[in-house]
Design an enzyme around this catalytic site. Sequence first.
Site, PDB file in Angstrom:
ATOM      1  N   ASP A  63      16.313 -38.771  41.243  1.00 35.60           N
ATOM      2  CA  ASP A  63      17.680 -38.538  40.752  1.00 35.60           C
ATOM      3  C   ASP A  63      17.849 -39.364  39.490  1.00 35.60           C
ATOM      4  OD1 ASP A  63      20.614 -38.487  40.457  1.00 35.60           O
ATOM      5  OD2 ASP A  63      20.636 -37.744  42.513  1.00 35.60           O
ATOM      6  N   SER A  70      34.010 -41.092  42.624  1.00 36.17           N
ATOM      7  CA  SER A  70      34.278 -39.773  43.205  1.00 36.17           C
ATOM      8  C   SER A  70      33.163 -39.305  44.132  1.00 36.17           C
ATOM      9  CB  SER A  70      34.493 -38.739  42.094  1.00 36.17           C
ATOM     10  OG  SER A  70      33.329 -38.607  41.293  1.00 36.17           O
ATOM     11  N   LEU A  72      31.867 -41.094  46.526  1.00 37.25           N
ATOM     12  CA  LEU A  72      31.912 -41.799  47.810  1.00 37.25           C
ATOM     13  C   LEU A  72      32.587 -40.990  48.908  1.00 37.25           C
ATOM     14  CD1 LEU A  72      32.742 -45.407  46.551  1.00 37.25           C
ATOM     15  CD2 LEU A  72      30.523 -44.271  46.774  1.00 37.25           C
ATOM     16  N   GLN A  73      33.283 -39.911  48.553  1.00 42.15           N
ATOM     17  CA  GLN A  73      33.931 -39.042  49.532  1.00 42.15           C
ATOM     18  C   GLN A  73      32.904 -38.294  50.390  1.00 42.15           C
ATOM     19  OE1 GLN A  73      33.664 -35.623  48.316  1.00 42.15           O
ATOM     20  NE2 GLN A  73      35.251 -34.443  49.366  1.00 42.15           N
ATOM     21  N   LYS A  87      21.499 -44.065  41.405  1.00 42.31           N
ATOM     22  CA  LYS A  87      21.518 -43.617  42.799  1.00 42.31           C
ATOM     23  C   LYS A  87      20.198 -43.905  43.508  1.00 42.31           C
ATOM     24  CE  LYS A  87      25.049 -40.017  42.395  1.00 42.31           C
ATOM     25  NZ  LYS A  87      25.376 -38.583  42.533  1.00 42.31           N
ATOM     26  N   ASP A 131      22.072 -29.793  42.858  1.00 38.60           N
ATOM     27  CA  ASP A 131      23.383 -29.136  42.737  1.00 38.60           C
ATOM     28  C   ASP A 131      23.435 -28.166  41.572  1.00 38.60           C
ATOM     29  OD1 ASP A 131      23.350 -30.856  40.588  1.00 38.60           O
ATOM     30  OD2 ASP A 131      25.214 -31.894  41.100  1.00 38.60           O
ATOM     31  N   CYS A 190      30.630 -28.476  42.129  1.00 40.01           N
ATOM     32  CA  CYS A 190      31.558 -29.220  42.988  1.00 40.01           C
ATOM     33  C   CYS A 190      32.631 -29.950  42.182  1.00 40.01           C
ATOM     34  CB  CYS A 190      30.778 -30.227  43.840  1.00 40.01           C
ATOM     35  SG  CYS A 190      29.781 -29.466  45.136  1.00 40.01           S
TER      36      CYS A 190
END
Length: 273
Positions: A63, A70, A72-73, A87, A131, A190
Amino acid sequence: MSLGLDQTQLDRYSRHVILDDVGPEGQAALLDSSVLVVGAGGLGSPVIQYLAAAGIGRLGVADDDVVERSNLQRQVIHGESDIDRPKVDSAAEFVAELNPDVTVRTHEVRVSPDNVLDLIGDYDVVVDATDNFQARFLLNDACVLTDTPLSHGAVYRFEGQVTTFERGADSPCYRCLFPEAPPEGAVPDCATAGVLGVVPGLIGTIQATEVIKLLLGYGESLEGRLWSFDAAAMDVETVPIRRNPDCPVCGDDPVVTSVDDVDYPDRCRIASE
């Protein structure tokens, strides 16, 4: 019979060891296996968490992004203190705290035609936890070319999908399902469309399940099936995927012999077409 498992490992993996279909032999196989997880976000987080807990001996994490608030949700291996950290570093620290048996190799890169074959070549199984369509098609094509099993997962709003491409003689591939990527902007990401935080957790956990079963040689995988989940309706649908004999990558007369044969920025089209 411990097959080289020490007392601490027999204790840690006891619930695996007492399973007739895993046992010490299966646990030893997991400890001797390697998996590359491409993407350490919403899908990659539960994959990394459960593969590490299961004792996959070597985990690669690829990665190029950093942790944002944002994230962490839904990206549960990262925390508030990890904001602005790569990351891959946050993921490696999480795994080290969870299970010292697991060696983590970090790849702080965006997967590309220039590095994909080197990335996947050292691992038994690859997990697509990305993604974007460019990465999905690229991983698919590279795994077909190298006969590397691939777990695919994707999420959108309240929905998710999973499948496994084992790379057997009759295995389909991602291009048998989607020959090329949709036009740019046709499927919002997303950040634009949003996603219910638990959906990537569920899909990623199923991907981890598929990988563990594959490494154990146990049960039936999602090979040849696309498993789709709708959290709003709490509905599950399974769609068959058949190998396309005319597929340009895995078909009877493939035209793709290298990732250089594909124009990935242009909807992942086959360059010769």
